[in-house]
Design an enzyme around this catalytic site. Structure first.
Site, short mmCIF file in Angstrom:
data_model
loop_
_atom_site.label_atom_id
_atom_site.label_comp_id
_atom_site.label_asym_id
_atom_site.label_seq_id
_atom_site.Cartn_x
_atom_site.Cartn_y
_atom_site.Cartn_z
N HIS A 152 -3.19 10.15 0.13
CA HIS A 152 -3.28 8.85 -0.54
C HIS A 152 -3.13 9.00 -2.04
O HIS A 152 -2.39 8.26 -2.68
CB HIS A 152 -4.66 8.23 -0.25
CG HIS A 152 -4.60 7.23 0.85
ND1 HIS A 152 -5.42 6.15 0.90
CD2 HIS A 152 -3.82 7.15 1.93
CE1 HIS A 152 -5.14 5.44 1.98
NE2 HIS A 152 -4.18 6.03 2.62
N GLU A 177 0.85 -1.21 0.00
CA GLU A 177 0.00 0.00 0.00
C GLU A 177 0.87 1.25 0.00
O GLU A 177 1.72 1.44 0.89
CB GLU A 177 -0.94 -0.01 1.22
CG GLU A 177 -2.01 1.06 1.10
CD GLU A 177 -3.10 0.91 2.16
OE1 GLU A 177 -3.48 -0.22 2.50
OE2 GLU A 177 -3.58 1.97 2.63
N LYS A 199 -7.78 -1.59 10.92
CA LYS A 199 -7.12 -2.00 9.68
C LYS A 199 -5.92 -1.08 9.43
O LYS A 199 -4.85 -1.51 9.01
CB LYS A 199 -8.12 -1.94 8.51
CG LYS A 199 -7.61 -2.47 7.20
CD LYS A 199 -6.88 -1.44 6.36
CE LYS A 199 -6.39 -2.04 5.06
NZ LYS A 199 -5.56 -1.12 4.29
N ASP A 244 4.63 -14.30 11.56
CA ASP A 244 3.36 -14.81 11.04
C ASP A 244 2.27 -13.73 11.18
O ASP A 244 1.70 -13.56 12.26
CB ASP A 244 3.00 -16.08 11.82
CG ASP A 244 1.71 -16.72 11.34
OD1 ASP A 244 0.95 -16.08 10.59
OD2 ASP A 244 1.47 -17.88 11.74
C1 MEV Z 1 -6.23 2.61 4.69
O1 MEV Z 1 -5.44 1.51 4.34
C2 MEV Z 1 -6.29 2.78 6.18
C3 MEV Z 1 -7.24 3.86 6.69
O2 MEV Z 1 -8.54 3.65 6.15
C4 MEV Z 1 -7.25 3.76 8.18
C5 MEV Z 1 -8.29 4.63 8.87
O3 MEV Z 1 -9.31 4.95 8.27
O4 MEV Z 1 -8.06 4.91 10.06
C6 MEV Z 1 -6.79 5.21 6.23
#
Ligand code: MEV
Length: 423
Positions: free
Chosen positions: A378, A85, A265, A281
């Protein structure tokens, strides 16, 4: 054409590829080339990778980047990250630098206990089972002595064996719930070998062993990492408002599972990248982290935030089962190199580093989300991917990068500008 095949694992690598090409890519001359393109010209190195798993036909690369300027407990680190990413390493680097001028990260390991279980069925009288367990408990430990010898020398081993009655959840279901200390190894093989030996010693005509396996839920293998500074030192145009919105973002993740999953995530973006780079792992870490996030019965944030007496404090508490010896750590040349780059940490030190990577990633995400929004950063990072997809030349690429420095990036905007340029 049939896609069923027998004896596939006995095929040579070339035979496997030939079969795949014939079956799935009969009219595609690039498929074979693509698979072979990723073979390593160093035959020994390629063989090493071939032997990690079954039926290897190629290697799957992930970018390997480094995030410098981390300060953890006053010590400097460059953190290696394997991740696809585009924004993850950039975010880590940015946040590392940011907190390096605000006291750095503090981290501590709270506990390091691992768990394994022998699951079994028993239909007899519970008191008799309990007596049998009490009588055989020493033998259970003895039966594992040859397996635990080296681990005991390193200060680890089996800490406790408990008999647990689970019949309230499932008829006739009991377990041996066993606690381990595995020091610098992740310990999966060690734990599973101990469990199978214990099960073998424990079984009798009335005890039907169902399975023996470690647990990836480790609520007693916890690390905590933290950053803090005066609200006024947060360096925002309105630091008070920033701290408040940041805290609200964490509070939302604590009450709203849809948000909590995305929030966590983002944390795992940082955690997995270091876990993979160090040959650990990541599936085990993922499963354990999300289970821990649900420990109250509701899925919540793995991070917390507080503003008290003018001090902004942001921290993470997470279970991490990691090793710095055994497994892939010394086998994979890049894992080995990653650990060297991290100054050959103990498993506890690595737990701290990985937790910090997760906290840093969450800080970057929440800071962006509560201020400029996530897309600005991003899409800037994604810009070069879009340019690549368009097949731009180096000159066109330089032009497009320059063009979008002060403009909003979107896929269609880049395509439009690219087409305009070509015209
Ligand atoms: C993207 O990989 C992760 C985010 O969505 C985490 C978040 O929203 O806190 C930017």
């Amino acid at each position: 054409m049939s896609k069923t095949i027998t004896g596939f694992s006995k095929f040579s690598k070339t035979q496997k590829i030939n079969w795949l090409v014939k079956t799935f890519f009969p009219n595609d001359s690039t498929a074979e080339k693509t698979l072979k393109q990723y073979w390593n010209s160093d035959k020994e190195l390629q063989q090493l990778h071939d032997e990690f798993i079954e039926n290897t036909v190629s290697n799957y690369y992930l970018p390997y980047g480094v995030a410098p300027n981390f300060i953890i407990n006053e010590k400097q680190y460059v953190i290696p990250m394997a991740v696809e990413e585009s924004s993850v390493v950039a975010a880590a680097s940015l946040v590392a630098k940011y907190w390096s001028t605000r006291g750095g990260f503090k981290a501590e390991v709270i506990s390091t206990k691992k768990i394994g279980q022998v699951h079994f069925m028993y239909e007899g009288d519970f008191n008799e089972l309990q007596d049998y367990f009490n009588k055989i408990k020493d033998n259970l430990l003895k039966s594992t002595e040859s397996i635990t010898k080296n681990m005991r020398k390193r200060g680890g081993g089996i800490l406790e064996i408990e008999l647990r009655d689970k019949t309230a959840d499932l008829d006739n279901y009991f377990q041996l719930h066993i606690t381990f200390e595995t020091k610098d190894s992740m310990g999966a093989n060690f734990i599973n070998s101990c469990l199978e030996t214990i099960a073998d010693t424990f079984k009798n005509d009335d005890i039907q062993i169902v399975m023996s396996i470690l647990s990836n839920y480790l609520p007693d293998c916890i690390v905590r990492a933290e950053v803090s500074c005066k609200v006024q030192d947060l360096g925002e145009s309105n630091s008070g408002l920033f701290a408040k919105k940041f805290m609200q973002a964490v509070a939302i993740a604590n009450v709203e599972p849809h948000r909590a999953v995305t929030h966590n995530k983002g944390i795992m973006n940082g955690i997995d990248a270091v876990v993979i780079a160090t040959g650990n792992d990541f599936r085990a870490v993922e499963a354990g982290a999300h289970a821990y996030a649900s420990r109250s019965g509701k899925y919540k944030s793995l991070t917390n935030c507080e503003v008290k007496d003018g001090i902004f404090k942001f921290w993470i508490e997470i279970p991490l089962a990691l090793g710095t010896v055994g497994g892939l750590t010394a086998l994979h040349p890049l894992s080995k190199l990653s650990l060297q780059m991290l100054q050959n940490p103990s498993a506890e030190e690595l737990m701290k580093i990985v937790a910090v990577a997760g906290l840093a990633q969450n800080f970057a995400a929440l800071r962006a989300l509560t201020t400029t929004g996530i897309q600005q950063g991003h899409m800037k990072m994604h810009l070069s991917n879009i340019i690549k997809q368009l097949g731009a030349t180096e000159k066109e690429r330089d032009y497009l990068l320059e063009h979008f420095t002060d403009k909003q990036v979107s896929h269609s905007a880049v395509v439009d500008e690219f087409e305009r340029l070509r015209k």
